[in-house]
Write a protein that holds these residues in place. Structure first.
Motif, mmCIF file in Angstrom:
data_model
loop_
_atom_site.group_PDB
_atom_site.id
_atom_site.type_symbol
_atom_site.label_atom_id
_atom_site.label_comp_id
_atom_site.label_asym_id
_atom_site.label_seq_id
_atom_site.Cartn_x
_atom_site.Cartn_y
_atom_site.Cartn_z
ATOM 1 N N ASP A 1 2.655 -6.438 3.692
ATOM 2 C CA ASP A 1 2.169 -6.458 2.314
ATOM 3 C C ASP A 1 1.206 -5.306 2.047
ATOM 4 O O ASP A 1 1.248 -4.677 0.980
ATOM 5 C CB ASP A 1 1.507 -7.799 2.005
ATOM 6 C CG ASP A 1 0.609 -8.276 3.140
ATOM 7 O OD1 ASP A 1 0.327 -7.463 4.057
ATOM 8 O OD2 ASP A 1 0.187 -9.448 3.119
ATOM 9 N N ALA A 2 0.364 -4.969 3.027
ATOM 10 C CA ALA A 2 -0.537 -3.828 2.868
ATOM 11 C C ALA A 2 0.244 -2.513 2.875
ATOM 12 O O ALA A 2 -0.127 -1.561 2.184
ATOM 13 C CB ALA A 2 -1.595 -3.825 3.975
ATOM 14 N N VAL A 3 1.329 -2.458 3.652
ATOM 15 C CA VAL A 3 2.184 -1.269 3.638
ATOM 16 C C VAL A 3 2.797 -1.076 2.256
ATOM 17 O O VAL A 3 2.858 0.048 1.730
ATOM 18 C CB VAL A 3 3.287 -1.391 4.710
ATOM 19 C CG1 VAL A 3 4.274 -0.239 4.581
ATOM 20 C CG2 VAL A 3 2.676 -1.394 6.105
ATOM 21 N N PHE A 4 3.243 -2.174 1.652
ATOM 22 C CA PHE A 4 3.783 -2.085 0.289
ATOM 23 C C PHE A 4 2.725 -1.592 -0.694
ATOM 24 O O PHE A 4 3.038 -0.823 -1.614
ATOM 25 C CB PHE A 4 4.312 -3.457 -0.149
ATOM 26 C CG PHE A 4 5.741 -3.695 0.194
ATOM 27 C CD1 PHE A 4 6.744 -3.483 -0.741
ATOM 28 C CD2 PHE A 4 6.110 -4.139 1.451
ATOM 29 C CE1 PHE A 4 8.076 -3.700 -0.422
ATOM 30 C CE2 PHE A 4 7.426 -4.357 1.781
ATOM 31 C CZ PHE A 4 8.425 -4.134 0.840
ATOM 32 N N VAL A 5 1.495 -2.028 -0.518
ATOM 33 C CA VAL A 5 0.408 -1.566 -1.396
ATOM 34 C C VAL A 5 0.212 -0.064 -1.240
ATOM 35 O O VAL A 5 0.079 0.669 -2.232
ATOM 36 C CB VAL A 5 -0.897 -2.330 -1.090
ATOM 37 C CG1 VAL A 5 -2.065 -1.730 -1.884
ATOM 38 C CG2 VAL A 5 -0.743 -3.798 -1.424
ATOM 39 N N THR B 1 -12.915 2.096 1.550
ATOM 40 C CA THR B 1 -12.434 1.524 0.301
ATOM 41 C C THR B 1 -11.137 2.209 -0.118
ATOM 42 O O THR B 1 -10.780 3.269 0.405
ATOM 43 C CB THR B 1 -13.491 1.697 -0.805
ATOM 44 O OG1 THR B 1 -13.681 3.097 -1.059
ATOM 45 C CG2 THR B 1 -14.811 1.068 -0.402
ATOM 46 N N LEU B 2 -10.452 1.589 -1.059
ATOM 47 C CA LEU B 2 -9.209 2.174 -1.544
ATOM 48 C C LEU B 2 -9.460 3.533 -2.193
ATOM 49 O O LEU B 2 -8.673 4.473 -2.014
ATOM 50 C CB LEU B 2 -8.538 1.223 -2.540
ATOM 51 C CG LEU B 2 -7.214 1.700 -3.152
ATOM 52 C CD1 LEU B 2 -6.171 1.917 -2.067
ATOM 53 C CD2 LEU B 2 -6.715 0.711 -4.193
ATOM 54 N N ALA C 1 4.195 -11.468 -5.464
ATOM 55 C CA ALA C 1 2.905 -12.136 -5.645
ATOM 56 C C ALA C 1 2.000 -11.909 -4.434
ATOM 57 O O ALA C 1 0.778 -11.687 -4.587
ATOM 58 C CB ALA C 1 3.130 -13.629 -5.875
ATOM 59 N N GLU C 2 2.570 -11.951 -3.238
ATOM 60 C CA GLU C 2 1.765 -11.708 -2.031
ATOM 61 C C GLU C 2 1.259 -10.267 -1.997
ATOM 62 O O GLU C 2 0.110 -10.014 -1.601
ATOM 63 C CB GLU C 2 2.606 -12.007 -0.791
ATOM 64 C CG GLU C 2 2.946 -13.478 -0.617
ATOM 65 C CD GLU C 2 3.933 -13.732 0.510
ATOM 66 O OE1 GLU C 2 4.050 -14.882 0.940
ATOM 67 O OE2 GLU C 2 4.588 -12.757 0.945
ATOM 68 N N SER D 1 -7.188 -7.718 -2.911
ATOM 69 C CA SER D 1 -8.143 -7.785 -1.805
ATOM 70 C C SER D 1 -8.553 -6.384 -1.332
ATOM 71 O O SER D 1 -9.735 -6.123 -1.077
ATOM 72 C CB SER D 1 -7.527 -8.576 -0.646
ATOM 73 O OG SER D 1 -8.371 -8.559 0.486
ATOM 74 N N ILE D 2 -7.568 -5.462 -1.218
ATOM 75 C CA ILE D 2 -7.884 -4.094 -0.794
ATOM 76 C C ILE D 2 -8.735 -3.384 -1.842
ATOM 77 O O ILE D 2 -9.659 -2.630 -1.512
ATOM 78 C CB ILE D 2 -6.578 -3.316 -0.525
ATOM 79 C CG1 ILE D 2 -5.847 -3.905 0.688
ATOM 80 C CG2 ILE D 2 -6.858 -1.834 -0.302
ATOM 81 C CD1 ILE D 2 -4.499 -3.271 0.948
ATOM 82 N N LEU D 3 -8.441 -3.655 -3.105
ATOM 83 C CA LEU D 3 -9.218 -3.023 -4.169
ATOM 84 C C LEU D 3 -10.666 -3.487 -4.153
ATOM 85 O O LEU D 3 -11.582 -2.704 -4.448
ATOM 86 C CB LEU D 3 -8.571 -3.344 -5.519
ATOM 87 C CG LEU D 3 -9.150 -2.629 -6.746
ATOM 88 C CD1 LEU D 3 -8.992 -1.114 -6.616
ATOM 89 C CD2 LEU D 3 -8.480 -3.130 -8.017
ATOM 90 N N GLU D 4 -10.891 -4.735 -3.781
ATOM 91 C CA GLU D 4 -12.251 -5.267 -3.784
ATOM 92 C C GLU D 4 -12.987 -4.993 -2.476
ATOM 93 O O GLU D 4 -14.174 -4.644 -2.485
ATOM 94 C CB GLU D 4 -12.211 -6.780 -4.051
ATOM 95 C CG GLU D 4 -11.715 -7.142 -5.443
ATOM 96 C CD GLU D 4 -11.562 -8.639 -5.621
ATOM 97 O OE1 GLU D 4 -11.693 -9.364 -4.603
ATOM 98 O OE2 GLU D 4 -11.308 -9.083 -6.756
ATOM 99 N N ASP D 5 -12.311 -5.158 -1.348
ATOM 100 C CA ASP D 5 -12.972 -5.096 -0.045
ATOM 101 C C ASP D 5 -12.612 -3.859 0.778
ATOM 102 O O ASP D 5 -13.240 -3.601 1.810
ATOM 103 C CB ASP D 5 -12.635 -6.345 0.777
ATOM 104 C CG ASP D 5 -12.990 -7.630 0.043
ATOM 105 O OD1 ASP D 5 -13.993 -7.620 -0.706
ATOM 106 O OD2 ASP D 5 -12.262 -8.624 0.191
#
Length: 296
Positions: free
Chosen positions: A262-266, A97-98, A79-80, A87-91
């Protein structure tokens, strides 16, 4: 009554007795079809098993993350990770940007793949057809092919600078060798019976190449391209970790500096999705170009 009379009476009785009807012929039975025994995984789909395995991995990840035995700093919950992905997709992330990160990586790997395919397939076919070409190209390819691409990345940066040219050159070298070797293997695996049959029918050199050599080598070539794309993705991310300001690898490295697991997982998930899309595209291309592969 004489013996002759008795014989005549017997013959007359035999003629007057009803003739027994012939037994009906048995109805023809339908031929029994015997299905060939499959080998290996056969024709059964493995989609259900793959989906179940993926669900089990996600469930195990969720259970370990919620158990409290591992800090969320090192293993965030699904979930995190989804929240950070939104958040990365939007900001965006790391001053881009992504889509800018993804497009930068795709531009590099597609450019390098186009160069490697355009050079590797002709050279590989030529090496399989000509012993002089094999003797010339085989030594340098076999020399650098076992080397990890990161081993000569510093040399690429010294020669070509820190810009896009060095990254594309590094990716081209990483993908070039598998394509060349697969094209060469495809030609060398060509049965001589096909060649002799075509020559006996009066085929020219071009007809022999276009109708016999290239179609026979095409399955090996497509397999080599799939392997090359996998090598290219690994090399691309590693190159972006060292010298880049845009790209998926750069995004992962920036997140790791701030312990943003969490950003690394993304970033890892984005890399996996892109690699899966490339692999699926190559599978569709194989089913279209070489539908006979694995069926004879």
């Amino acid at each position: 009554m004489t013996e002759l009379s008795i014989q005549n009476i017997a013959n007359t009785a035999a003629l007057q007795s009803p003739v027994p009807e012939a037994a009906p012929a048995p109805a023809p039975t339908a031929p029994r079809l015997v299905k060939m025994r499959s080998f290996g995984i056969g024709e059964h789909s493995t989609v259900t098993t793959s989906v179940a395995t993926g669900a089990a991995i996600l469930l195990l990840w969720w259970a370990v993350a919620l158990s409290g035995k591992v800090s969320h700093l090192f293993l965030p919950t699904p979930a995190e990770v989804l929240a950070v992905a939104k958040s990365i997709l939007e900001d965006g992330y790391a001053n881009a940007t992504l889509w800018e990160h993804v497009s930068a990586s795709l531009t590099r790997i597609l450019s390098a793949a186009a160069i490697a395919i355009a050079l590797g397939i002709p050279i590989g076919l030529f090496m399989g057809l000509n012993r002089w070409a094999k003797g010339i190209f085989d030594t340098p390819i076999e020399f650098y092919w076992p080397l990890p691409p990161l081993a000569y990345l510093p040399l690429m940066i010294i020669w070509l600078g820190i810009g896009e040219t060095s990254k594309i050159a590094l990716l081209t070298l990483a993908m070039f060798a598998p394509i060349v070797l697969s094209a060469q293997a495809g030609v060398r695996a060509l049965p001589l019976e096909r060649v002799n049959a075509a020559l006996s029918l009066g085929a020219s050199r071009w007809q022999l190449f276009s109708a016999i050599v290239l179609p026979s080598a095409l399955p090996e070539i497509l397999t080599g391209i799939r392997i090359a794309l996998g090598v290219g993705w690994g090399t691309l991310v590693a190159a972006e970790l060292i010298a880049s300001t845009r790209g998926i690898g750069y995004m992962v490295m920036s997140a790791s500096h701030f312990l943003a697991t969490d950003a690394v997982f993304v970033g890892i998930a984005v890399i996996a999705v892109c690699a899966f899309a490339f692999s699926s595209t190559m599978r569709l291309l194989e089913s279209w170009l070489v539908p006979w592969k694995g069926k004879h």
